[in-house]
Design a protein around this motif. Sequence first.
Motif, PDB file in Angstrom:
ATOM      1  N   ILE A 233       4.415   9.344   4.694  1.00 53.70           N
ATOM      2  CA  ILE A 233       4.737   9.157   3.282  1.00 53.70           C
ATOM      3  C   ILE A 233       4.853  10.512   2.583  1.00 53.70           C
ATOM      4  O   ILE A 233       5.781  10.763   1.811  1.00 53.70           O
ATOM      5  CB  ILE A 233       3.675   8.278   2.599  1.00 53.70           C
ATOM      6  CG1 ILE A 233       3.725   6.850   3.153  1.00 53.70           C
ATOM      7  CG2 ILE A 233       3.875   8.267   1.082  1.00 53.70           C
ATOM      8  CD1 ILE A 233       2.569   5.983   2.714  1.00 53.70           C
ATOM      9  N   LYS A 234       3.898  11.411   2.870  1.00 53.12           N
ATOM     10  CA  LYS A 234       3.966  12.747   2.272  1.00 53.12           C
ATOM     11  C   LYS A 234       5.217  13.491   2.739  1.00 53.12           C
ATOM     12  O   LYS A 234       5.887  14.159   1.932  1.00 53.12           O
ATOM     13  CB  LYS A 234       2.703  13.540   2.632  1.00 53.12           C
ATOM     14  CG  LYS A 234       1.446  13.028   1.952  1.00 53.12           C
ATOM     15  CD  LYS A 234       0.274  13.989   2.110  1.00 53.12           C
ATOM     16  CE  LYS A 234      -0.188  14.063   3.556  1.00 53.12           C
ATOM     17  NZ  LYS A 234      -1.389  14.931   3.694  1.00 53.12           N
TER      18      LYS A 234
ATOM     19  N   LEU B 231      -1.928   0.518   6.156  1.00 54.24           N
ATOM     20  CA  LEU B 231      -0.690   1.287   6.290  1.00 54.24           C
ATOM     21  C   LEU B 231      -0.042   1.035   7.648  1.00 54.24           C
ATOM     22  O   LEU B 231       1.182   0.922   7.741  1.00 54.24           O
ATOM     23  CB  LEU B 231      -0.974   2.779   6.110  1.00 54.24           C
ATOM     24  CG  LEU B 231      -1.230   3.254   4.681  1.00 54.24           C
ATOM     25  CD1 LEU B 231      -1.649   4.718   4.672  1.00 54.24           C
ATOM     26  CD2 LEU B 231       0.020   3.067   3.828  1.00 54.24           C
ATOM     27  N   ARG B 232      -0.872   0.941   8.687  1.00 52.54           N
ATOM     28  CA  ARG B 232      -0.326   0.691  10.025  1.00 52.54           C
ATOM     29  C   ARG B 232       0.394  -0.655  10.058  1.00 52.54           C
ATOM     30  O   ARG B 232       1.447  -0.800  10.673  1.00 52.54           O
ATOM     31  CB  ARG B 232      -1.449   0.728  11.051  1.00 52.54           C
ATOM     32  CG  ARG B 232      -0.939   0.688  12.497  1.00 52.54           C
ATOM     33  CD  ARG B 232      -2.078   0.659  13.500  1.00 52.54           C
ATOM     34  NE  ARG B 232      -3.011   1.766  13.285  1.00 52.54           N
ATOM     35  CZ  ARG B 232      -4.290   1.628  12.981  1.00 52.54           C
ATOM     36  NH1 ARG B 232      -4.799   0.415  12.851  1.00 52.54           N
ATOM     37  NH2 ARG B 232      -5.069   2.671  12.805  1.00 52.54           N
TER      38      ARG B 232
ATOM     39  N   LEU C 216       0.820  -1.208   0.000  1.00 52.91           N
ATOM     40  CA  LEU C 216       0.000   0.000   0.000  1.00 52.91           C
ATOM     41  C   LEU C 216       0.859   1.265   0.000  1.00 52.91           C
ATOM     42  O   LEU C 216       0.583   2.210  -0.737  1.00 52.91           O
ATOM     43  CB  LEU C 216      -0.912   0.011   1.235  1.00 52.91           C
ATOM     44  CG  LEU C 216      -2.178  -0.852   1.172  1.00 52.91           C
ATOM     45  CD1 LEU C 216      -2.876  -0.834   2.526  1.00 52.91           C
ATOM     46  CD2 LEU C 216      -3.104  -0.332   0.082  1.00 52.91           C
ATOM     47  N   ALA C 217       1.898   1.287   0.854  1.00 52.55           N
ATOM     48  CA  ALA C 217       2.745   2.478   0.938  1.00 52.55           C
ATOM     49  C   ALA C 217       3.406   2.762  -0.402  1.00 52.55           C
ATOM     50  O   ALA C 217       3.482   3.913  -0.837  1.00 52.55           O
ATOM     51  CB  ALA C 217       3.793   2.300   2.034  1.00 52.55           C
ATOM     52  N   ALA C 218       3.903   1.708  -1.065  1.00 54.88           N
ATOM     53  CA  ALA C 218       4.547   1.902  -2.363  1.00 54.88           C
ATOM     54  C   ALA C 218       3.538   2.398  -3.399  1.00 54.88           C
ATOM     55  O   ALA C 218       3.856   3.252  -4.233  1.00 54.88           O
ATOM     56  CB  ALA C 218       5.190   0.600  -2.830  1.00 54.88           C
ATOM     57  N   ASN C 219       2.314   1.866  -3.343  1.00 53.68           N
ATOM     58  CA  ASN C 219       1.252   2.301  -4.254  1.00 53.68           C
ATOM     59  C   ASN C 219       0.985   3.792  -4.069  1.00 53.68           C
ATOM     60  O   ASN C 219       0.881   4.559  -5.043  1.00 53.68           O
ATOM     61  CB  ASN C 219      -0.008   1.480  -3.975  1.00 53.68           C
ATOM     62  CG  ASN C 219      -1.124   1.751  -4.967  1.00 53.68           C
ATOM     63  OD1 ASN C 219      -1.290   2.848  -5.459  1.00 53.68           O
ATOM     64  ND2 ASN C 219      -1.913   0.708  -5.229  1.00 53.68           N
ATOM     65  N   ILE C 220       0.895   4.216  -2.798  1.00 53.72           N
ATOM     66  CA  ILE C 220       0.619   5.625  -2.515  1.00 53.72           C
ATOM     67  C   ILE C 220       1.782   6.501  -2.966  1.00 53.72           C
ATOM     68  O   ILE C 220       1.575   7.578  -3.545  1.00 53.72           O
ATOM     69  CB  ILE C 220       0.335   5.820  -1.012  1.00 53.72           C
ATOM     70  CG1 ILE C 220      -0.984   5.124  -0.642  1.00 53.72           C
ATOM     71  CG2 ILE C 220       0.277   7.299  -0.642  1.00 53.72           C
ATOM     72  CD1 ILE C 220      -1.247   5.059   0.840  1.00 53.72           C
TER      73      ILE C 220
END
Length: 346
Positions: free
Chosen positions: A275-276, A265-266, A228-232
Amino acid sequence: MDIERRMISTCFVEEALDCLRRRGMASQPLLAAAGLPPVVDEPVSARHYGALWLAIAAAIDDEFFGLGGRPMRPGSFTLLCHCLLHAGTLEQALRRALRFLRVTLDDPHGELVLADGLAQILLTDDGAVRPAFAYRTFWIILHGITCWLVRRRIPLRLVDFRCSKPSHSADYGLFFGAPVRFGQPASRLAFDAAYLTLPVVRTERALKQFLRGAPANILVRYRYDAGLAANIRNRLRQQPPSTWPNFEELARQMRMPSSTLRRGLRQEGQTYGAIKDEIRHGLAVDWLLHSARGVGEIAIDLGFTEPSAFHRAFRKWTSKSPGAFRRDADHASRSPLVVPLHAIST
């Protein structure tokens, strides 16, 4: 990222083979042993490059391509992994790795230096400047192992090389995914110091599997491209920060409940805000170092509503204001040393 899909530039294959040629050894038998053709004219998979690395190490009795002050005997990499497995945090693992490589290679040797919110690995040569390939190999070993130990990608902020720029310098930037500079007073690799507190999470069982795939698997840097983090990250990097969606809108775009996205994400040890911040920090440093944009313009481009908000965020990232960071970086580029060499307690 799958090992078969991670492609290695032909220039790095040639640099590895040059280590053989300088010894008067033929390259064709080792290329064949690695499953490669006699002439490599297109990128190769990480698996094939890893096989070539092992073949060369066996042929010259050195896992560091004969580029260190003393040979890194075959088996050293395995011993290094065992030494790091039970470190508590990334910082402890890095310090152990640097001590191990100092004993194994002797030269070059690295030191962990903390400055400007960055963890910087500063390399020192006791003798002449080495080729870029030598420093790259050191970074691959160190960065690849540590990413695996904490089970996540550690994004790099910059990679400096003491040597002059090679003809294929662009390939170095693509490989590291970070700003790369040549002809610097010292060789160094830097990432956010906050990552130093990450726990080492791997087990003995996982290490056995990891070593079966080494060294090919340290070339992929454990990006977790399907997470998910990589997708975001991929979504955000495709649009200006000033247009980034809020969390609820992001969840709608990804077609999942916001509670599910937050929980996912957690589980990956991430938050949307972190991430931002990671992407904004990288962009801010890059623009301050390599562009003439004013601080106010950078603040707007990063999506901050006012320059003071950018100043607060940048101080949190680096303990300096954007203007001070730019001035200090400009001064450091003209100084005899890139970063201070003060001792840091272990």
